[in-house]
Design a protein around this motif. Structure first.
Motif, PDB file in Angstrom:
ATOM      1  N   HIS A 106       0.813  -1.218   0.000  1.00 34.06           N
ATOM      2  CA  HIS A 106       0.000   0.000   0.000  1.00 34.06           C
ATOM      3  C   HIS A 106       0.850   1.273   0.000  1.00 34.06           C
ATOM      4  O   HIS A 106       0.309   2.372   0.064  1.00 34.06           O
ATOM      5  CB  HIS A 106      -0.934  -0.005   1.220  1.00 34.06           C
ATOM      6  N   ARG A 107       2.152   1.080  -0.060  1.00 33.08           N
ATOM      7  CA  ARG A 107       3.036   2.247  -0.089  1.00 33.08           C
ATOM      8  C   ARG A 107       2.867   2.984  -1.414  1.00 33.08           C
ATOM      9  O   ARG A 107       2.740   2.379  -2.472  1.00 33.08           O
ATOM     10  CB  ARG A 107       4.487   1.792   0.082  1.00 33.08           C
ATOM     11  N   ARG A 108       2.872   4.298  -1.352  1.00 35.32           N
ATOM     12  CA  ARG A 108       2.744   5.101  -2.577  1.00 35.32           C
ATOM     13  C   ARG A 108       4.012   4.975  -3.418  1.00 35.32           C
ATOM     14  O   ARG A 108       5.121   4.930  -2.891  1.00 35.32           O
ATOM     15  CB  ARG A 108       2.491   6.569  -2.242  1.00 35.32           C
ATOM     16  N   THR A 109       3.834   4.963  -4.733  1.00 38.12           N
ATOM     17  CA  THR A 109       4.982   4.892  -5.633  1.00 38.12           C
ATOM     18  C   THR A 109       5.557   6.291  -5.857  1.00 38.12           C
ATOM     19  O   THR A 109       4.926   7.305  -5.528  1.00 38.12           O
ATOM     20  CB  THR A 109       4.585   4.298  -6.992  1.00 38.12           C
ATOM     21  N   PHE A 110       6.740   6.311  -6.436  1.00 31.04           N
ATOM     22  CA  PHE A 110       7.391   7.591  -6.739  1.00 31.04           C
ATOM     23  C   PHE A 110       6.510   8.450  -7.648  1.00 31.04           C
ATOM     24  O   PHE A 110       6.329   9.651  -7.400  1.00 31.04           O
ATOM     25  CB  PHE A 110       8.744   7.338  -7.411  1.00 31.04           C
ATOM     26  N   LEU A 111       5.957   7.851  -8.694  1.00 31.68           N
ATOM     27  CA  LEU A 111       5.139   8.623  -9.633  1.00 31.68           C
ATOM     28  C   LEU A 111       3.869   9.149  -8.977  1.00 31.68           C
ATOM     29  O   LEU A 111       3.436  10.271  -9.268  1.00 31.68           O
ATOM     30  CB  LEU A 111       4.784   7.765 -10.852  1.00 31.68           C
ATOM     31  N   GLN A 112       3.267   8.372  -8.101  1.00 33.55           N
ATOM     32  CA  GLN A 112       2.075   8.841  -7.396  1.00 33.55           C
ATOM     33  C   GLN A 112       2.396  10.070  -6.548  1.00 33.55           C
ATOM     34  O   GLN A 112       1.638  11.043  -6.525  1.00 33.55           O
ATOM     35  CB  GLN A 112       1.512   7.723  -6.517  1.00 33.55           C
ATOM     36  N   ILE A 113       3.532  10.017  -5.878  1.00 30.81           N
ATOM     37  CA  ILE A 113       3.922  11.145  -5.028  1.00 30.81           C
ATOM     38  C   ILE A 113       4.292  12.358  -5.875  1.00 30.81           C
ATOM     39  O   ILE A 113       3.929  13.493  -5.545  1.00 30.81           O
ATOM     40  CB  ILE A 113       5.089  10.740  -4.105  1.00 30.81           C
ATOM     41  N   PHE A 114       4.996  12.119  -6.983  1.00 32.32           N
ATOM     42  CA  PHE A 114       5.395  13.257  -7.819  1.00 32.32           C
ATOM     43  C   PHE A 114       4.170  13.915  -8.454  1.00 32.32           C
ATOM     44  O   PHE A 114       4.105  15.147  -8.545  1.00 32.32           O
ATOM     45  CB  PHE A 114       6.374  12.812  -8.908  1.00 32.32           C
ATOM     46  N   ARG A 115       3.216  13.121  -8.894  1.00 32.75           N
ATOM     47  CA  ARG A 115       1.988  13.707  -9.460  1.00 32.75           C
ATOM     48  C   ARG A 115       1.254  14.531  -8.409  1.00 32.75           C
ATOM     49  O   ARG A 115       0.725  15.613  -8.706  1.00 32.75           O
ATOM     50  CB  ARG A 115       1.074  12.594  -9.985  1.00 32.75           C
ATOM     51  N   ALA A 116       1.212  14.021  -7.187  1.00 29.46           N
ATOM     52  CA  ALA A 116       0.564  14.765  -6.107  1.00 29.46           C
ATOM     53  C   ALA A 116       1.317  16.061  -5.811  1.00 29.46           C
ATOM     54  O   ALA A 116       0.711  17.099  -5.514  1.00 29.46           O
ATOM     55  CB  ALA A 116       0.481  13.896  -4.853  1.00 29.46           C
ATOM     56  N   LEU A 117       2.647  16.001  -5.898  1.00 31.25           N
ATOM     57  CA  LEU A 117       3.470  17.198  -5.698  1.00 31.25           C
ATOM     58  C   LEU A 117       3.153  18.239  -6.772  1.00 31.25           C
ATOM     59  O   LEU A 117       3.004  19.434  -6.476  1.00 31.25           O
ATOM     60  CB  LEU A 117       4.948  16.811  -5.758  1.00 31.25           C
ATOM     61  N   PHE A 118       3.041  17.778  -8.005  1.00 31.14           N
ATOM     62  CA  PHE A 118       2.694  18.669  -9.121  1.00 31.14           C
ATOM     63  C   PHE A 118       1.332  19.320  -8.876  1.00 31.14           C
ATOM     64  O   PHE A 118       1.173  20.544  -9.005  1.00 31.14           O
ATOM     65  CB  PHE A 118       2.681  17.872 -10.426  1.00 31.14           C
ATOM     66  N   ASP A 119       0.347  18.515  -8.539  1.00 26.95           N
ATOM     67  CA  ASP A 119      -1.009  19.039  -8.328  1.00 26.95           C
ATOM     68  C   ASP A 119      -1.066  20.014  -7.156  1.00 26.95           C
ATOM     69  O   ASP A 119      -1.868  20.956  -7.167  1.00 26.95           O
ATOM     70  CB  ASP A 119      -1.983  17.885  -8.077  1.00 26.95           C
ATOM     71  N   ARG A 120      -0.208  19.787  -6.161  1.00 33.76           N
ATOM     72  CA  ARG A 120      -0.231  20.653  -4.979  1.00 33.76           C
ATOM     73  C   ARG A 120       0.351  22.032  -5.261  1.00 33.76           C
ATOM     74  O   ARG A 120      -0.168  23.046  -4.780  1.00 33.76           O
ATOM     75  CB  ARG A 120       0.545  19.971  -3.837  1.00 33.76           C
ATOM     76  N   PHE A 121       1.415  22.115  -6.045  1.00 36.00           N
ATOM     77  CA  PHE A 121       2.133  23.384  -6.171  1.00 36.00           C
ATOM     78  C   PHE A 121       2.019  24.061  -7.541  1.00 36.00           C
ATOM     79  O   PHE A 121       2.305  25.250  -7.652  1.00 36.00           O
ATOM     80  CB  PHE A 121       3.615  23.180  -5.828  1.00 36.00           C
ATOM     81  N   ILE A 122       1.655  23.342  -8.565  1.00 39.07           N
ATOM     82  CA  ILE A 122       1.583  23.940  -9.901  1.00 39.07           C
ATOM     83  C   ILE A 122       0.146  24.337 -10.207  1.00 39.07           C
ATOM     84  O   ILE A 122      -0.760  23.499 -10.203  1.00 39.07           O
ATOM     85  CB  ILE A 122       2.106  22.960 -10.974  1.00 39.07           C
ATOM     86  N   THR A 123      -0.047  25.623 -10.474  1.00 41.16           N
ATOM     87  CA  THR A 123      -1.382  26.153 -10.740  1.00 41.16           C
ATOM     88  C   THR A 123      -1.484  26.643 -12.186  1.00 41.16           C
ATOM     89  O   THR A 123      -0.538  26.554 -12.966  1.00 41.16           O
ATOM     90  CB  THR A 123      -1.689  27.323  -9.792  1.00 41.16           C
ATOM     91  N   GLY A 124      -2.649  27.204 -12.499  1.00 41.75           N
ATOM     92  CA  GLY A 124      -2.872  27.728 -13.845  1.00 41.75           C
ATOM     93  C   GLY A 124      -1.899  28.831 -14.214  1.00 41.75           C
ATOM     94  O   GLY A 124      -1.559  29.003 -15.391  1.00 41.75           O
ATOM     95  N   ALA A 125      -1.430  29.579 -13.219  1.00 42.17           N
ATOM     96  CA  ALA A 125      -0.470  30.653 -13.497  1.00 42.17           C
ATOM     97  C   ALA A 125       0.824  30.090 -14.064  1.00 42.17           C
ATOM     98  O   ALA A 125       1.446  30.679 -14.955  1.00 42.17           O
ATOM     99  CB  ALA A 125      -0.184  31.437 -12.222  1.00 42.17           C
ATOM    100  N   ALA A 126       1.244  28.928 -13.557  1.00 39.73           N
ATOM    101  CA  ALA A 126       2.469  28.303 -14.059  1.00 39.73           C
ATOM    102  C   ALA A 126       2.276  27.801 -15.483  1.00 39.73           C
ATOM    103  O   ALA A 126       3.206  27.826 -16.291  1.00 39.73           O
ATOM    104  CB  ALA A 126       2.879  27.153 -13.150  1.00 39.73           C
ATOM    105  N   LEU A 127       1.067  27.342 -15.791  1.00 40.68           N
ATOM    106  CA  LEU A 127       0.787  26.880 -17.151  1.00 40.68           C
ATOM    107  C   LEU A 127       0.849  28.050 -18.130  1.00 40.68           C
ATOM    108  O   LEU A 127       1.340  27.911 -19.253  1.00 40.68           O
ATOM    109  CB  LEU A 127      -0.590  26.209 -17.207  1.00 40.68           C
ATOM    110  N   LYS A 128       0.366  29.211 -17.695  1.00 42.62           N
ATOM    111  CA  LYS A 128       0.457  30.402 -18.541  1.00 42.62           C
ATOM    112  C   LYS A 128       1.909  30.831 -18.708  1.00 42.62           C
ATOM    113  O   LYS A 128       2.310  31.317 -19.761  1.00 42.62           O
ATOM    114  CB  LYS A 128      -0.362  31.542 -17.927  1.00 42.62           C
ATOM    115  N   GLU A 129       2.702  30.648 -17.648  1.00 43.16           N
ATOM    116  CA  GLU A 129       4.115  31.032 -17.695  1.00 43.16           C
ATOM    117  C   GLU A 129       4.843  30.278 -18.803  1.00 43.16           C
ATOM    118  O   GLU A 129       5.595  30.872 -19.584  1.00 43.16           O
ATOM    119  CB  GLU A 129       4.787  30.732 -16.355  1.00 43.16           C
TER     120      GLU A 129
END
Length: 264
Positions: A106-129
């Motif tokens: 049940h341990r989270r994988t690296f990709l699961q954690i990285f995707r969650a990291l992306f969703d937590r800190f990257i917003t629409g403003a970064a996409l416009k950037e």
């Protein structure tokens, strides 16, 4: 490239590659992408590759040691807000885990954690950037066609929704110097008719011709200046020589006239 069987050689190799630029939660795809690229370089050298899950002896799908190593490597390079988030999210078991279950299943994988990291800190403003940076890429005489293409490609690789091939070719042609673009279009190399490789090869050939022309123009100008200076020196020398010969011819005539005067 993993160094096997020689831990000292492996440590030397790890120390020879650039250190990972730590991520503190910046709302920037460029920063996060550079962070991920640094992680991948170190993963390869340290042998942290392979599948994220395998079946154990009991047939249960569990997270591999290599994948756990990838997660540990990432965690060791998080700081400030990103590290606080990791400690709250990744270091706590998921809701699917219950007492008595295998933790590795049940341990989270690296990709699961990285995707969650992306969703937590990257917003629409970064996409416009990233779209803005892509639009602002320009052709320069210093970097040339290759640098233009490299910069455009770099930004498209970090875009969540990159431009399709037609749009990329159209953007590439737009960013070329007008005279170069005219040559390519006159050759029938448009976004509808040519591949990216064909456009690049022709643009590089035109650019190479420009560089050769500039070289010969500069060389020719230097030769013209040198010849002009040489011609001027020769002309002056000839005039001096002619003047000297004329003066020498007059001296006997004046001396003869003076002697005749004295004889009277």
């Amino acid at each position: 490239m993993q160094v096997m069987g020689d831990s000292k050689a492996q440590r030397n190799l790890i120390n020879s590659i650039p250190k990972i630029k730590q991520y503190n939660g910046q709302n920037s795809i460029i920063v996060l992408d550079n962070f991920l690229r640094g992680l991948i370089r170190h993963m390869v050298v340290q042998g942290l590759t392979g599948p994220e899950k395998i079946e154990d002896s009991e047939g249960t799908l569990v997270v591999t040691n290599e994948d756990s190593g990838r997660t540990i490597l990432m965690a060791g390079n998080l700081t400030e807000a990103a590290l606080e988030w990791y400690q709250t999210y990744a270091e706590h078991p998921p809701d699917s885990f219950e007492r008595g279950m295998k933790a590795s299943a049940h341990r989270r994988t690296f990709l699961q954690i990285f995707r969650a990291l992306f969703d937590r800190f990257i917003t629409g403003a970064a996409l416009k950037e990233i779209n803005t940076l892509y639009d602002e890429v320009k052709y320069t005489t210093l970097g040339g066609v290759r640098q233009l293409f490299s910069d455009m490609k770099m930004y498209t690789q970090t875009m969540p929704v990159p431009p399709d091939e037609y749009r990329f070719k159209d953007n590439l042609l737009e960013k070329l110097p007008q005279s170069m673009r005219r040559i390519l279009l006159n050759d029938g190399l448009g976004p509808n008719t040519a591949t990216i490789d064909e456009i690049m090869q022709r643009a590089l050939a035109v650019e190479s011709g420009w560089e050769a022309e500039a070289y010969y123009d500069a060389t020719g100008s230097q030769l013209n200046v040198s010849e002009s200076e040489t011609d001027g020196g020769e002309s002056e020398s000839e005039e001096t020589q002619e003047g000297g010969e004329s003066g020498g011819a007059q001296q006997p005539h004046l001396l003869t006239s003076w002697l005749k005067t004295q004889a009277r």
